[in-house]
Design an enzyme around this catalytic site. Structure first.
Site, PDB file in Angstrom:
ATOM      1  N   GLY A 146      13.369  -8.179   3.657  1.00 52.36           N
ATOM      2  CA  GLY A 146      13.277  -8.411   2.146  1.00 52.36           C
ATOM      3  C   GLY A 146      12.032  -9.057   1.609  1.00 52.36           C
ATOM      4  O   GLY A 146      11.252  -8.662   0.758  1.00 52.36           O
ATOM      5  N   TRP A 168       9.089  -6.548   2.033  1.00 46.10           N
ATOM      6  CA  TRP A 168       9.236  -5.609   1.152  1.00 46.10           C
ATOM      7  C   TRP A 168       8.475  -6.070  -0.314  1.00 46.10           C
ATOM      8  O   TRP A 168       7.824  -5.274  -0.719  1.00 46.10           O
ATOM      9  CB  TRP A 168      10.670  -5.253   0.666  1.00 46.10           C
ATOM     10  CG  TRP A 168      10.707  -4.198  -0.424  1.00 46.10           C
ATOM     11  CD1 TRP A 168      10.855  -3.031  -0.286  1.00 46.10           C
ATOM     12  CD2 TRP A 168      10.876  -4.632  -1.926  1.00 46.10           C
ATOM     13  NE1 TRP A 168      11.009  -2.541  -1.580  1.00 46.10           N
ATOM     14  CE2 TRP A 168      10.940  -3.495  -2.595  1.00 46.10           C
ATOM     15  CE3 TRP A 168      11.009  -6.015  -2.694  1.00 46.10           C
ATOM     16  CZ2 TRP A 168      11.002  -3.269  -3.875  1.00 46.10           C
ATOM     17  CZ3 TRP A 168      11.099  -5.754  -3.897  1.00 46.10           C
ATOM     18  CH2 TRP A 168      11.113  -4.638  -4.759  1.00 46.10           C
ATOM     19  N   HIS A 169       8.396  -7.522  -0.391  1.00 50.64           N
ATOM     20  CA  HIS A 169       7.827  -7.754  -1.276  1.00 50.64           C
ATOM     21  C   HIS A 169       6.403  -7.865  -1.132  1.00 50.64           C
ATOM     22  O   HIS A 169       5.530  -7.897  -2.332  1.00 50.64           O
ATOM     23  CB  HIS A 169       8.130  -9.453  -1.800  1.00 50.64           C
ATOM     24  CG  HIS A 169       9.716  -9.504  -2.312  1.00 50.64           C
ATOM     25  ND1 HIS A 169      10.608  -9.342  -1.784  1.00 50.64           N
ATOM     26  CD2 HIS A 169       9.784  -9.801  -3.631  1.00 50.64           C
ATOM     27  CE1 HIS A 169      11.772  -9.660  -2.663  1.00 50.64           C
ATOM     28  NE2 HIS A 169      11.331  -9.772  -3.777  1.00 50.64           N
ATOM     29  N   GLY A 170       5.674  -7.795  -0.045  1.00 45.58           N
ATOM     30  CA  GLY A 170       4.412  -7.920   0.132  1.00 45.58           C
ATOM     31  C   GLY A 170       3.941  -7.914   1.660  1.00 45.58           C
ATOM     32  O   GLY A 170       4.636  -8.504   2.560  1.00 45.58           O
TER      33      GLY A 170
END
Length: 355
Positions: A315, A318-320
Site C-alpha cells: 500500500g 502504491w502511493h509512490g
C-alpha cells in the site's frame, strides 16, 4: 483539469447542460466523450491509457469466462490481473526498480527514462482489477457492452483521484434516468464547495508554510518542528478528503452516489480504526484484493501478521515509488500487526479498546 480550477467549473456547467438536452439513449456516449475531454485536458497524448486498460479488462473477462475448467478460469483471471499491472509497473516503477535495486546490485549506471506518469493510472488500474476479480468471483455479471464498461472506467468525477470503485457501486447507476433529473444539484454543490474550501483555503495555504519548514528542518526549534508536523497532518487530510469531496459532489449533481472515502479519521482511538476511516475505498481494496487472497487471518498467527505487513508495505508502494513510502507502509503494517496481536487476548483488547 483539476477540480479546483475555473476550467473544471466551466466544464461541469457545460456537462450539466448537455446531460439535460442530449437524448437518454446517448447518455453513455456523452459520459465517454466528456470524460475523454476531461482526461486529455492534462495530456492528450496519454488519453490512450484508460482506453487500453479498459480494453484489456473487457477482453480479459471474456477470455476467462470461456475457460473450460475452474482451474483454467482462475489461471486466466490471474493472467489478466497481472497484465493490467504492466502499464502501471512501467510508467510508475521502472525507474525506481532499476535505479534503486538493480543498478546498485550490478554496479550499473543510473538512467532516467523520463516517463510522464499518466494521470490517475493507479486508480484506473485498481478499478479495472476490481472489475475482473469481481466478475470471476461471481459478485458482478460480465458487462456485455464495451461502451458501458468504458463509461464506468472513464467516469470523470472519480477518474483521477478516486474513490476507487467496484463495478456494483457505479455501473448500475450509469444507466438510470436520475442522472438526467439533477434533483440533487443543491446537495452536490454543497459537498463540492466544502471540498473546495478544504483544498484551497486549508490544504494549499498550510502547504506553503509546511513546505518552507520541511525544506530546512535543521534550522527549526522543537516547537516549530512539531507545529510543522501537525500542520502537515491537517494539510494532507484537507488535500485528500477535499479532492474526494469535490468528486463526490460532482457525481451527486449528476444523480450518482459515490462511496464515502474519509470518515473523521483523526477522531479514532486506534490505528486499526484509522485505516477503517482513512481513504476507505483504498483500504477496502487492499483488504479484499490483496490481504484476503494472501490468506488474511485464516492462517497461523505469524502468517496473519505477515499478511498485514505485506499489505501495508505494498500500500505504501502504491502511493509512490520511493523507499520513504515503502518505509511508511512498513511502519503502519508493523503497528497494525501489533494492534491485532494485542487484540487476540480479550483482556488486552478490552484495555486498549482495539476490537
Amino acid at each position: 483539469m483539476r477540480f479546483n480550477s475555473l476550467e473544471y467549473v466551466l466544464f461541469l456547467a457545460a456537462y450539466l447542460v448537455l446531460v439535460r438536452i442530449v437524448p437518454a439513449r446517448a447518455n453513455t456516449l456523452l459520459i465517454i466523450a466528456a470524460s475523454l475531454v476531461f482526461y486529455a485536458w492534462w495530456d492528450p497524448l496519454l488519453a490512450w491509457v484508460p482506453l487500453v486498460l479498459c480494453s484489456m479488462a473487457y477482453l480479459g473477462v471474456h477470455w476467462q469466462s470461456v475457460a473450460a475448467t475452474p482451474t483454467a478460469q482462475r489461471a486466466r483471471m490471474l493472467t489478466v490481473v497481472a497484465t493490467l499491472f504492466v502499464p502501471l509497473a512501467i510508467f510508475k516503477y521502472e525507474d525506481f526498480f532499476y535505479n534503486d535495486i538493480v543498478a546498485p546490485v550490478l554496479d550499473a549506471p543510473i538512467h532516467d527514462l523520463r516517463w510522464v506518469l499518466p494521470l490517475g493510472i493507479s486508480f484506473i488500474t485498481f478499478t479495472m482489477v476490481a472489475y475482473v476479480v469481481d466478475v470471476y468471483r461471481g459478485k458482478f455479471p460480465r458487462e456485455a457492452s464495451f461502451p458501458r464498461l468504458l463509461a464506468f472506467t472513464l467516469y470523470f468525477p472519480q477518474l483521477i483521484a478516486g474513490p476507487i470503485l467496484r463495478p456494483a457501486q457505479l455501473l448500475p447507476q450509469l444507466g438510470r434516468s436520475n442522472q438526467r433529473r439533477l434533483a440533487s444539484l443543491g446537495l452536490g454543490l454543497t459537498i463540492f464547495t466544502v471540498g473546495l474550501v478544504k483544498k484551497v483555503v486549508f490544504a494549499d495555504s498550510i502547504g506553503g508554510v509546511v513546505d518552507t519548514a520541511f525544506a530546512a528542518p535543521g534550522e527549526l526549534d522543537l516547537l516549530t518542528c512539531w507545529l510543522a508536523i501537525l500542520g502537515f497532518t491537517v494539510q494532507i487530510y484537507c488535500d485528500f478528503s477535499g479532492y474526494t469531496d469535490m468528486a463526490i459532489g460532482s457525481a451527486v449533481m449528476l444523480g450518482v452516489r459515490l462511496p464515502t472515502n474519509f470518515d473523521r479519521p483523526y477522531a479514532v482511538l486506534s490505528l486499526r480504526d484509522f485505516w477503517r476511516r482513512w481513504h476507505i475505498t483504498l483500504s477496502n481494496w487492499l483488504r479484499d484484493y490483496l490481504y484476503i487472497p494472501l490468506g488474511g487471518n485464516r492462517r497461523t498467527v505469524p502468517r496473519h501478521l505477515a499478511n498485514i505487513v505485506i499489505t501495508m508495505v505494498l500500500g505504501g508502494l502504491w502511493h509512490g515509488a520511493n523507499w520513504t513510502l515503502i518505509a511508511w507502509g512498513g511502519v503502519h503494517g508493523v503497528g497494525l500487526a501489533l494492534v491485532h496481536l494485542v487484540g487476540m487476548w480479550p483482556a488486552g483488547a478490552r484495555a486498549c479498546r482495539l476490537v
